[in-house]
Every structure is written in C-alpha cells, then in structure tokens.
Design an enzyme around this catalytic site. Structure first.
Site, PDB file in Angstrom:
ATOM      1  N   THR A  42       0.844  -1.198   0.000  1.00  0.00           N
ATOM      2  CA  THR A  42       0.000   0.000   0.000  1.00  0.00           C
ATOM      3  C   THR A  42       0.880   1.250   0.000  1.00  0.00           C
ATOM      4  OG1 THR A  42      -1.668  -1.183   1.293  1.00  0.00           O
ATOM      5  CG2 THR A  42      -1.773   1.226   1.338  1.00  0.00           C
ATOM      6  N   CYS A  43       1.875   1.247   0.864  1.00  0.00           N
ATOM      7  CA  CYS A  43       2.682   2.447   1.101  1.00  0.00           C
ATOM      8  C   CYS A  43       3.298   3.003  -0.188  1.00  0.00           C
ATOM      9  CB  CYS A  43       3.768   2.110   2.117  1.00  0.00           C
ATOM     10  SG  CYS A  43       4.847   3.487   2.470  1.00  0.00           S
ATOM     11  N   ALA A 118      -0.985 -15.911  -2.396  1.00  0.00           N
ATOM     12  CA  ALA A 118      -0.647 -16.989  -1.451  1.00  0.00           C
ATOM     13  C   ALA A 118      -1.910 -17.523  -0.792  1.00  0.00           C
ATOM     14  CB  ALA A 118       0.301 -16.449  -0.385  1.00  0.00           C
ATOM     15  N   GLY A 182     -15.104  11.349   5.800  1.00  0.00           N
ATOM     16  CA  GLY A 182     -14.098  10.907   6.775  1.00  0.00           C
ATOM     17  C   GLY A 182     -12.991  11.940   6.896  1.00  0.00           C
ATOM     18  N   TYR A 185      -6.634  11.462   8.693  1.00  0.00           N
ATOM     19  CA  TYR A 185      -5.492  12.050   7.993  1.00  0.00           C
ATOM     20  C   TYR A 185      -5.507  11.773   6.487  1.00  0.00           C
ATOM     21  CZ  TYR A 185      -2.508   7.860   7.444  1.00  0.00           C
ATOM     22  OH  TYR A 185      -1.976   6.656   7.056  1.00  0.00           O
ATOM     23  N   ARG A 269      -9.277   1.775   7.426  1.00  0.00           N
ATOM     24  CA  ARG A 269      -8.752   0.670   6.628  1.00  0.00           C
ATOM     25  C   ARG A 269      -9.013  -0.636   7.361  1.00  0.00           C
ATOM     26  NH1 ARG A 269      -5.912   1.759   2.212  1.00  0.00           N
ATOM     27  NH2 ARG A 269      -4.651  -0.121   2.420  1.00  0.00           N
ATOM     28  N   HIS A 436      20.802  27.636  13.803  1.00  0.00           N
ATOM     29  CA  HIS A 436      20.000  28.830  13.535  1.00  0.00           C
ATOM     30  C   HIS A 436      20.192  29.257  12.090  1.00  0.00           C
ATOM     31  CE1 HIS A 436      17.989  32.620  14.292  1.00  0.00           C
ATOM     32  NE2 HIS A 436      18.978  33.234  13.654  1.00  0.00           N
TER      33      HIS A 436
HETATM   34  P1  FAD Z   1       0.701  -3.266   2.968  1.00  0.00           P
HETATM   35  O1  FAD Z   1       1.540  -2.124   2.617  1.00  0.00           O
HETATM   36  O2  FAD Z   1      -0.768  -3.120   2.828  1.00  0.00           O
HETATM   37  O3  FAD Z   1       1.209  -4.490   2.087  1.00  0.00           O
HETATM   38  C1  FAD Z   1       0.583  -5.723   2.106  1.00  0.00           C
HETATM   39  C2  FAD Z   1       0.940  -6.471   0.845  1.00  0.00           C
HETATM   40  O4  FAD Z   1       0.492  -7.803   0.954  1.00  0.00           O
HETATM   41  C3  FAD Z   1       0.276  -5.906  -0.401  1.00  0.00           C
HETATM   42  O5  FAD Z   1       1.261  -5.602  -1.362  1.00  0.00           O
HETATM   43  C4  FAD Z   1      -0.643  -7.017  -0.878  1.00  0.00           C
HETATM   44  O6  FAD Z   1      -0.722  -7.101  -2.298  1.00  0.00           O
HETATM   45  C5  FAD Z   1       0.043  -8.244  -0.308  1.00  0.00           C
HETATM   46  N1  FAD Z   1      -0.868  -9.370  -0.083  1.00  0.00           N
HETATM   47  C6  FAD Z   1      -1.999  -9.374   0.667  1.00  0.00           C
HETATM   48  N2  FAD Z   1      -2.550 -10.603   0.661  1.00  0.00           N
HETATM   49  C7  FAD Z   1      -1.742 -11.393  -0.089  1.00  0.00           C
HETATM   50  C8  FAD Z   1      -1.780 -12.759  -0.465  1.00  0.00           C
HETATM   51  N3  FAD Z   1      -2.736 -13.588  -0.036  1.00  0.00           N
HETATM   52  N4  FAD Z   1      -0.796 -13.214  -1.259  1.00  0.00           N
HETATM   53  C9  FAD Z   1       0.203 -12.416  -1.673  1.00  0.00           C
HETATM   54  N5  FAD Z   1       0.282 -11.116  -1.354  1.00  0.00           N
HETATM   55  C10 FAD Z   1      -0.674 -10.604  -0.564  1.00  0.00           C
HETATM   56  N6  FAD Z   1       1.716   5.321   6.612  1.00  0.00           N
HETATM   57  C11 FAD Z   1       2.714   6.098   7.073  1.00  0.00           C
HETATM   58  O7  FAD Z   1       3.467   5.647   7.940  1.00  0.00           O
HETATM   59  N7  FAD Z   1       2.917   7.372   6.597  1.00  0.00           N
HETATM   60  C12 FAD Z   1       2.119   7.908   5.660  1.00  0.00           C
HETATM   61  O8  FAD Z   1       2.309   9.058   5.262  1.00  0.00           O
HETATM   62  C13 FAD Z   1       1.054   7.126   5.142  1.00  0.00           C
HETATM   63  N8  FAD Z   1       0.252   7.617   4.200  1.00  0.00           N
HETATM   64  C14 FAD Z   1      -0.738   6.820   3.695  1.00  0.00           C
HETATM   65  C15 FAD Z   1      -1.556   7.346   2.693  1.00  0.00           C
HETATM   66  C16 FAD Z   1      -2.565   6.580   2.154  1.00  0.00           C
HETATM   67  C17 FAD Z   1      -3.440   7.149   1.069  1.00  0.00           C
HETATM   68  C18 FAD Z   1      -2.768   5.239   2.629  1.00  0.00           C
HETATM   69  C19 FAD Z   1      -3.847   4.386   2.041  1.00  0.00           C
HETATM   70  C20 FAD Z   1      -1.960   4.710   3.611  1.00  0.00           C
HETATM   71  C21 FAD Z   1      -0.937   5.495   4.156  1.00  0.00           C
HETATM   72  N9  FAD Z   1      -0.110   5.008   5.155  1.00  0.00           N
HETATM   73  C22 FAD Z   1       0.890   5.806   5.664  1.00  0.00           C
HETATM   74  C23 FAD Z   1      -0.286   3.657   5.749  1.00  0.00           C
HETATM   75  C24 FAD Z   1       0.735   2.688   5.171  1.00  0.00           C
HETATM   76  O9  FAD Z   1       0.591   2.640   3.764  1.00  0.00           O
HETATM   77  C25 FAD Z   1       0.520   1.311   5.783  1.00  0.00           C
HETATM   78  O10 FAD Z   1       0.581   1.427   7.183  1.00  0.00           O
HETATM   79  C26 FAD Z   1       1.586   0.336   5.325  1.00  0.00           C
HETATM   80  O11 FAD Z   1       1.594   0.192   3.936  1.00  0.00           O
HETATM   81  C27 FAD Z   1       1.357  -1.033   5.976  1.00  0.00           C
HETATM   82  O12 FAD Z   1       2.329  -1.923   5.526  1.00  0.00           O
HETATM   83  P2  FAD Z   1       2.076  -3.490   5.538  1.00  0.00           P
HETATM   84  O13 FAD Z   1       3.358  -4.098   5.130  1.00  0.00           O
HETATM   85  O14 FAD Z   1       1.465  -3.908   6.809  1.00  0.00           O
HETATM   86  O15 FAD Z   1       0.937  -3.758   4.449  1.00  0.00           O
END
Ligand code: FAD
Length: 457
Positions: A42-43, A118, A182, A185, A269, A436
């Site tokens: 997502t990030c 997966a 909503g 942020y 989310r 500064h």
């Molecule tokens: P994710 O990044 O969601 O990654 C999970 C991955 O798992 C995905 O690529 C998905 O395709 C894969 N996956 C899922 N199920 C399967 C499966 N069964 N088989 C194979 N692959 C799979 N956070 C910040 O810290 N700073 C920010 O400024 C910020 N801005 C954001 C802005 C927006 C618009 C959004 C939506 C989120 C933002 N976030 C921010 C939150 C941040 O993106 C998430 O906290 C972060 O991506 C979580 O990481 P993760 O590794 O847990 O999961």
C-alpha cells in the site's frame, strides 16, 4: 506441482514484509517472499508515497496560483493550469522507481521472490498461484504481512464516482466538487491537495472534530487553513448514499443533499485477513486484527504477523520495525518489541507530528508550548502559525511526549522520537545546540520554556 522449502516465508511485500525479507536475507536466512501485486505494498503503490507526491504537486500549483495574484513577495506570474493526468504519470514514475528499488534490494539480500496469490494450507505450508502453475512452499516460519484495504461504507460502495484513496490518487482531472467522507489524515491530506488544485471540497466527519484522535489545539491551525482554502467542514455529519450528483448527508439538523461530482470515502482501513486461508489457522484475534505478542508471534508459535494486519497504529514505519524484529527473532536474536516512541505524522497543511503522550493522556504532568510565531525561520517561510508542545514529568523533567503543528514539522519527527527513545529530559534538549535559523530551534525553546528559561518569547 512445483515445491520449494525455506526457513522463513513472508506473505506480502509491503513495508512490513519487504523489510522483514531483506533483514532475514541479510542475516543469512533462506527467505521467500510472496506478493500478489507490485512489491512495496500500500505504502509505495497507493499510500504514503503517491499521496505525498500529489500533495507536493498541489502545493507547487497553489504557490504558483498565489503568485498570479497580489502578494507581499513582489513576485508576479501568470495564472497556472494543471494537467492532472501528467502529474499522475510523474507520480507513477516515482512509484515505479521505488518499487523497482525494493525488488532490487530483496534480490541483493538473496531473497527469493514469488509473484502470485498466497493461500495458506497450514502453519507451515502455503500454495502460491503463479502463471506457471501452483507452487507449494514448506517453511519453518510463516510471516503474515498482508496489510490492509480501504474500508467501504455499505451505502457508498467503491466504483464510478465513489472513490477509495487508491482511485483518488490516480484521477486524470481535478473534480469540480469533491465530497470527502471521513476527516481522518488520509481524507484531509487528499482533500487539501484537491482543494489546492482548484476543487471545491467538502469534508464530512461523523465525530465532533476533524482528526478526532488529536486535541483541538493541534487541529485548530488545520481548520483555519482549510477555511482559507475554501474547504467546508461538516462535523457530526454522516454520508448515507449518492446518486445523480447528490450526496445524502445526515446531520443533527436532519437530512440534507450535497452536490458532488466525486465522493472520496476515507473512513478507515480494514485488515487483510480473509481470502487466503488464514481463518483455517484459527489464530487468536484482537478485534478484527491478528493478536501478537512482544515478538510479533501469533497464537501459533511459528506464525508471526506484522504491519497493518496487527492493528493500530497502521503506519509504514511500525510495519518496518516489526518486520526487522521478526527477522532477527527467527535468526535466533533475543529481541522483543520495546519501542518507547512511535511517531505519527499528518501531512495536512500545516503538518502535525505526535510522539508519545498527549497532555490528555498524562494529566498529572506538565506541558510547555512554544509558538512558531517566535521562530525566525518560520517567519522567513511566511508561516508563523502552529506550535511545538512538550509533555514532561514535574519531578524529573523526563519527556513523555512531543507534538507539533506547523509548516514542515514532519521533518522534526525523528528528533522527537529520538528524545523519547533515549529518555531525554528537558535539560538534554535545552542544552543541545540547535542550528539557527531552523524550525528545530522551537524544540530547544520549548524545553527551555519548560525549565523557565525560554529566550525568544
Ligand atoms: P501493505 O503495505 O498493505 O502491504 C501488504 C501487501 O500484501 C500488499 O502488497 C498485498 O498485495 C500483499 N498481499 C496481501 N494478501 C496477499 C496474499 N494472499 N498473497 C500475496 N500477497 C498478498 N503510513 C505512514 O506511515 N505514513 C504515511 O504518510 C502514510 N500515508 C498513507 C496514505 C494513504 C493514502 C494510505 C492508504 C496509507 C498510508 N499510510 C501511511 C499507511 C501505510 O501505507 C501502511 O501502514 C503500510 O503500507 C502497511 O504496511 P504493511 O506491510 O502492513 O501492508
């Protein structure tokens, strides 16, 4: 069926999963990562990075528009226009570079990457659907890093003019009227960017304030700025349905209609816990999220979970820190989660940073505040709004929390986190020379203020 074996198998290559895999590879663990989509999660693909790229482009446009009118700096320019499709292509280029970088880093760490969905068979077996057929992977340790998805409202299903954050970050034109459902942020970041690009934005928030997790002092400068941008904020308002360009909104006064071309729904989310056989493991849950201990272990000893799937705060840097921790635990390290500080940043205008306790969370302690109006650098940036605030113990002056709202304060998040992580006292911060003229001098000043010796106020 093709078969693979490994020591550690990570499902999901978001910030949690890819950091876990890279660190595991660095530690010499035989590592496989499975990703159904593009690495970076997502990030990198639809979250942190694309939203900050859009925010930057919107700010540049807004500045250009400002200088097309009367201004104090004596700059004049012609009225700008924007080709949002080109902006989005620029943003996509950044995303591509970064996601390509993640793949290269995993490769460098000798991580084996498998593209596909997966499906968990049991705690040590996972099947992956690939274009070449199913691959069955046997692993000693499984890491669930599947992240989260945008939460839908039943009466406002995503599609067409009803946008998730993902769709809003890839529009090819600026909507004339945008309703943001909503006021957290994500909604405010994208809503502010759209307002700067010229959309007429209305934000609907069901609670009594935007960003309800923060106190009113922190959110007031943002409200003021939204007003200046012409954004309408309706609090205590619930969106109920959308049709023919009209959004039905329930407020205390009753039902009303709001005209909108697009509706962005950012009401939270949901953890990605379904659709890949996770329920078969019957792991202990913490509400909707996977319950974990202080080593990110789930209720099944060799199954770990990291990132958004484990709950709040759903932030990329938390996922990354958990990912590194799990790799080290699997490699035999005696690591536990012992973080004192978890910075959180809202890239609103102005930005908010919070680390540690808010004043309301430590009512028996002391609070000092220093305004940006007393900071020379803030003046030169034309932005004296906002403040830095420190929460500290009365007796030992131990810093319990630091918050700031102001222009560019996101870059102070590291100093705030370091102060808490190293158990800094007010004296530690006050006696550290800050360069500064920088915005960071306010951190030194707020500590001095707590000690009764502030200089510039
Ligand atoms: P994710 O990044 O969601 O990654 C999970 C991955 O798992 C995905 O690529 C998905 O395709 C894969 N996956 C899922 N199920 C399967 C499966 N069964 N088989 C194979 N692959 C799979 N956070 C910040 O810290 N700073 C920010 O400024 C910020 N801005 C954001 C802005 C927006 C618009 C959004 C939506 C989120 C933002 N976030 C921010 C939150 C941040 O993106 C998430 O906290 C972060 O991506 C979580 O990481 P993760 O590794 O847990 O999961």
């Amino acid at each position: 069926m093709k078969r693979e074996n490994c020591k550690i198998l990570v499902i999901g290559a978001g910030p949690g999963g890819y950091v876990c895999a890279i660190r595991a590879g660095q530690l010499g663990l035989d590592t496989i990562v499975v990703e159904a989509s593009t690495p970076g999660g997502t990030c990198l693909n639809v979250g942190c990075i694309p939203s900050k790229a859009l925010i930057h482009a919107a700010e540049e446009f807004h500045i250009a528009a400002h200088f097309a009118g009367e201004n104090d700096l004596g700059i004049s320019t012609t009225k700008p226009s924007i080709d949002l499709a080109k902006t989005v292509a620029w943003k996509d280029g950044i995303v591509k570079r970064l996601t390509g970088g993640v793949s290269a880093l995993m490769k460098k760490a000798k991580v084996r990457s498998i593209s596909g969905h997966a499906q968990i068979i049991d705690g040590k077996t996972v099947d992956v659907d690939t274009p070449e057929g199913t691959v069955r992977i046997s692993t000693e340790n499984l890491v669930i890093a599947t992240g989260s998805r945008p939460q839908e409202i039943a009466t406002l299903p995503f599609g067409g003019d009803i946008l998730s954050s993902t769709a809003a970050l890839s529009l090819d034109s600026v909507p004339e009227r945008l309703a943001v459902v909503g006021g957290g942020y994500i909604g405010l970041e994208i809503g502010t960017a759209m307002a700067k690009l010229g959309a007429k934005v209305t934000v609907l928030e069901a609670a009594s304030r935007i960003l309800p997790q923060y106190d009113a002092d922190l959110t007031r400068p943002i409200m003021k700025h939204l007003e200046a941008l012409g954004v309408t904020v309706l609090v205590g308002a619930k969106a109920q349905g959308f049709g023919a360009g009209q959004l039905t909104v329930m407020t205390e006064e009753g039902s009303q209609k709001l005209s909108a071309d697009k509706v962005l729904v950012t009401v939270g989310r949901a953890p990605a816990t379904d659709g890949f056989g996770l329920e078969g493991l019957e792991l202990t849950m913490n509400g909707r999220h996977l319950a974990i201990d202080n080593q990110c272990r789930t209720s099944m000893r060799s199954v770990f979970a990291i990132g958004d799937v484990t709950g709040d705060p759903m932030l990329a840097h938390r996922a990354m820190a958990q990912g590194a921790l799990v790799a080290e635990v699997v490699a035999g390290g005696r690591r536990t989660w012992d973080k004192r500080a978890m910075p959180a940043v809202c890239f609103t205008d102005p930005e908010i940073v919070t680390v540690g306790m808010l004043p309301s969370e430590a009512p028996e302690n002391e609070v000092a505040v220093f305004p940006f109006a007393g900071n020379g650098r803030a003046m030169t940036l034309g932005r004296g709004d906002g403040f830095v605030r420190v929460v500290y113990t009365k007796d030992s002056e131990l810093v319990l929390g630091i918050q700031a709202v102001g222009v560019g304060v996101s870059e102070m998040a590291g100093e705030f986190a370091l102060a808490l992580e190293m158990a800094a006292t007010l004296t530690d911060i006050a006696d550290t020379i800050h360069a500064h003229p920088t915005l960071g001098e306010t951190v030194q000043e707020v500590a001095m203020k707590g000690l009764g010796r502030a200089l510039h106020i």
